[in-house]
Design an enzyme around this catalytic site. Sequence first.
Site, short mmCIF file in Angstrom:
data_model
loop_
_atom_site.label_atom_id
_atom_site.label_comp_id
_atom_site.label_asym_id
_atom_site.label_seq_id
_atom_site.Cartn_x
_atom_site.Cartn_y
_atom_site.Cartn_z
N LYS A 284 0.90 -1.17 0.00
CA LYS A 284 0.00 0.00 0.00
C LYS A 284 0.92 1.21 0.00
CE LYS A 284 -2.12 3.07 1.68
NZ LYS A 284 -2.01 4.40 1.06
N GLU B 116 7.09 17.33 15.01
CA GLU B 116 7.76 17.11 13.73
C GLU B 116 7.11 18.01 12.68
OE1 GLU B 116 7.14 13.45 11.42
OE2 GLU B 116 9.30 13.32 11.16
N CYS C 19 13.00 11.80 7.49
CA CYS C 19 12.73 11.50 8.89
C CYS C 19 13.94 11.87 9.73
CB CYS C 19 12.40 10.02 9.05
SG CYS C 19 13.65 8.98 8.34
N GLU D 126 8.56 2.09 11.57
CA GLU D 126 9.55 3.17 11.61
C GLU D 126 8.81 4.48 11.41
OE1 GLU D 126 12.63 3.06 12.70
OE2 GLU D 126 12.15 0.95 13.08
P1 NAP Z 1 1.99 9.00 6.69
O1 NAP Z 1 1.08 10.11 6.41
O2 NAP Z 1 2.01 8.39 8.04
O3 NAP Z 1 1.70 7.86 5.60
C1 NAP Z 1 2.49 6.68 5.52
C2 NAP Z 1 1.70 5.60 4.83
O4 NAP Z 1 0.62 5.20 5.68
C3 NAP Z 1 1.06 6.04 3.52
O5 NAP Z 1 1.12 4.96 2.61
C4 NAP Z 1 -0.34 6.33 3.93
O6 NAP Z 1 -1.26 6.24 2.88
C5 NAP Z 1 -0.58 5.22 4.92
N1 NAP Z 1 -1.73 5.45 5.81
C6 NAP Z 1 -2.25 6.64 6.20
N2 NAP Z 1 -3.30 6.42 7.02
C7 NAP Z 1 -3.44 5.09 7.14
C8 NAP Z 1 -4.34 4.26 7.84
N3 NAP Z 1 -5.32 4.75 8.59
N4 NAP Z 1 -4.17 2.92 7.75
C9 NAP Z 1 -3.19 2.41 6.99
N5 NAP Z 1 -2.31 3.14 6.29
C10 NAP Z 1 -2.42 4.46 6.37
O7 NAP Z 1 3.50 9.44 6.37
P2 NAP Z 1 4.01 10.25 5.11
O8 NAP Z 1 3.48 11.64 5.19
O9 NAP Z 1 3.80 9.47 3.89
O10 NAP Z 1 5.59 10.26 5.40
C11 NAP Z 1 6.21 11.15 6.26
C12 NAP Z 1 6.40 10.57 7.65
O11 NAP Z 1 7.13 9.36 7.57
C13 NAP Z 1 7.21 11.48 8.56
O12 NAP Z 1 6.64 11.44 9.83
C14 NAP Z 1 8.58 10.85 8.55
O13 NAP Z 1 9.36 11.13 9.68
C15 NAP Z 1 8.23 9.39 8.47
N6 NAP Z 1 9.34 8.60 7.96
C16 NAP Z 1 10.03 7.79 8.82
C17 NAP Z 1 11.12 7.06 8.36
C18 NAP Z 1 11.90 6.17 9.28
O14 NAP Z 1 12.71 5.36 8.79
N7 NAP Z 1 11.74 6.27 10.57
C19 NAP Z 1 11.49 7.15 7.02
C20 NAP Z 1 10.76 8.00 6.17
C21 NAP Z 1 9.70 8.71 6.65
P3 NAP Z 1 -1.95 7.55 2.27
O15 NAP Z 1 -0.86 8.28 1.57
O16 NAP Z 1 -2.96 7.01 1.35
O17 NAP Z 1 -2.52 8.34 3.41
#
Ligand code: NAP
Length: 522
Positions: A212, A423, A328, A293
């Site tokens: 996904k 963040e 991140c 993560e």
């Molecule tokens: P996000 O908004 O949390 O989305 C991540 C994934 O989760 C997307 O595929 C999203 O799909 C999906 N998702 C959202 N709501 C969901 C739900 N209710 N059930 C299941 N899946 C769901 O994160 P992002 O904006 O894409 O990425 C940025 C974040 O990722 C930041 O907080 C960053 O720090 C973190 N990050 C962490 C790492 C690490 O290694 N620690 C690496 C990279 C990024 P949709 O797009 O369809 O909502």
Amino acid sequence: MFEVNTMIKPFSVEPMLDLVNPANKKKMEETFAEVARQFGKNYPLIVGGERIFTEDKIVSLNPSNKVQVVGYVSKAKPTHVDKAIAAAEKAFDSWKRLDLRARAACLFRAASIMRKRRYELAAWVAYECGRSWGDADFDIVFTIENLEYYGTMVEHIRENKNLIHLGPNEDARMIYIPLGVGAVISPWNFPIALMGGMVGAAVVAGNAVLIKPSSLTPVVTYLFTEIMEQAGIPAGVINFLPGSGSEVGDYIIEHPRIRFIAFTGSKDVGVHINQLAAKQAPGQKWIKRVIMEMGGKDAIFVDSDVDNLDYTADAIINGAFGYQGQKCAACSRVIIHEKNYDALAEKIAERAKKLTVGPVENNPDQGPVVEEAAFRKIMNYIEIGRKEGKLLCGGVAGSDKGYFIMPTVFGDIQPDAVLAQEEIFGPVLSLIKVKSFEEGIEVFNNTIYGLTGAFFSSNRTHLEIAKQELHCGNLDLNTDCTYSIVGASPFGGFNMSGTDSKTGSTDFMSLFVQPKTIVEVF
Ligand code: NAP
Ligand code: MG
């Protein structure tokens, strides 16, 4: 096709493209133009190898040019999830029986296809996520490294070789077997690399997955899925199910036949997934394994004794503003000993003002932020920052053709301020002044996160104390906090930054298998 005696060469780090070289630069420019000519195509779901086009589409936009559609991608519904789980279970039954090396061979082939298509894939990533050239190339480099590393290290998940053998009349072994059908949910910012890392480790271990992707990057993740198929991974092992997180994402997570969930994304979504996954659905016969993560509030702490403030300022700029602060690991707090505060604040602001901001095809220092919601959220944090601190540079949007935000630095931020705690995930940096080394440690650890961090000092005693006391999964000394290399400096965070899975290590691979002990007496 699935040879068992695949040669496994030692892992090596993939060099970045030299984009200063005129021939490479020209090739990148031509590739950007060529990729732009392919905008606006339709992309299907992939379920058990079948291409399924749906009415309802995700419209993927170019954040450098808001009106430009990169592609239209079909949106999965729960019925597609059911179908994908059935296809994955069927595929799992034979995929799990292949030798590890035969599965690893698929990852090597996929890496090799990506190497050949490197410019093209980088251009797609640049357009869909707003990454400048080197950054976009890094996503492909990082994917190649993830795939090759997990392929190279497969023997680590064959068997535990450390058992004690008690006597001649018995044999005891502990072997590792795959888990089953799992979900891989990835964020938009490293769209191929993080998807590729989680999928690579899961499938080389013998699992089948439903992927996904983020709704912001469905086109590049489609291209990735196709490459994995071309590399010989059988239909059904990887199923591509873009769609709304709350609709299709939740449905996948709650499904009783999903065995594990590998997630990279924000803290709030991660916590929500963890809660959903903990509930036993009717018919479910295992505890779902959750690999998470999540976000960070990463800090660089600058001591009173630092040799070179220019070097330190350069590192801070790289950590804070590389990829518009949308990593991140990005530095969003700089904690500075009062002795160096004024001089360093000036150097940081001076450098930030010089960064170029613009559309990705021009290869600026900073591209746009990824989408409108992110743009609004970051601009709102900037408004909060005006009340919480002193604006040293930026604070405004760039051209409204895309989602551009000028590199922004706030001074005199208090450790408990909103800007020091939440963040932001954008080009906004907060400077915090401390009176002592001890106070700096306290401020460094004073958030709910614990992903990355850095400490700059020439004081050996302080460096040693910092190693013990600065609490984060990836700590960098005298280099910025975004340092992470597959196989060399594995990645993952503490506290609300996740389950500390350490991607790019053999420990990460172990999360996708379960040990089985077999004893025979004869
Ligand atoms: P996000 O908004 O949390 O989305 C991540 C994934 O989760 C997307 O595929 C999203 O799909 C999906 N998702 C959202 N709501 C969901 C739900 N209710 N059930 C299941 N899946 C769901 O994160 P992002 O904006 O894409 O990425 C940025 C974040 O990722 C930041 O907080 C960053 O720090 C973190 N990050 C962490 C790492 C690490 O290694 N620690 C690496 C990279 C990024 P949709 O797009 O369809 O909502
Ligand atoms: Mg998001």
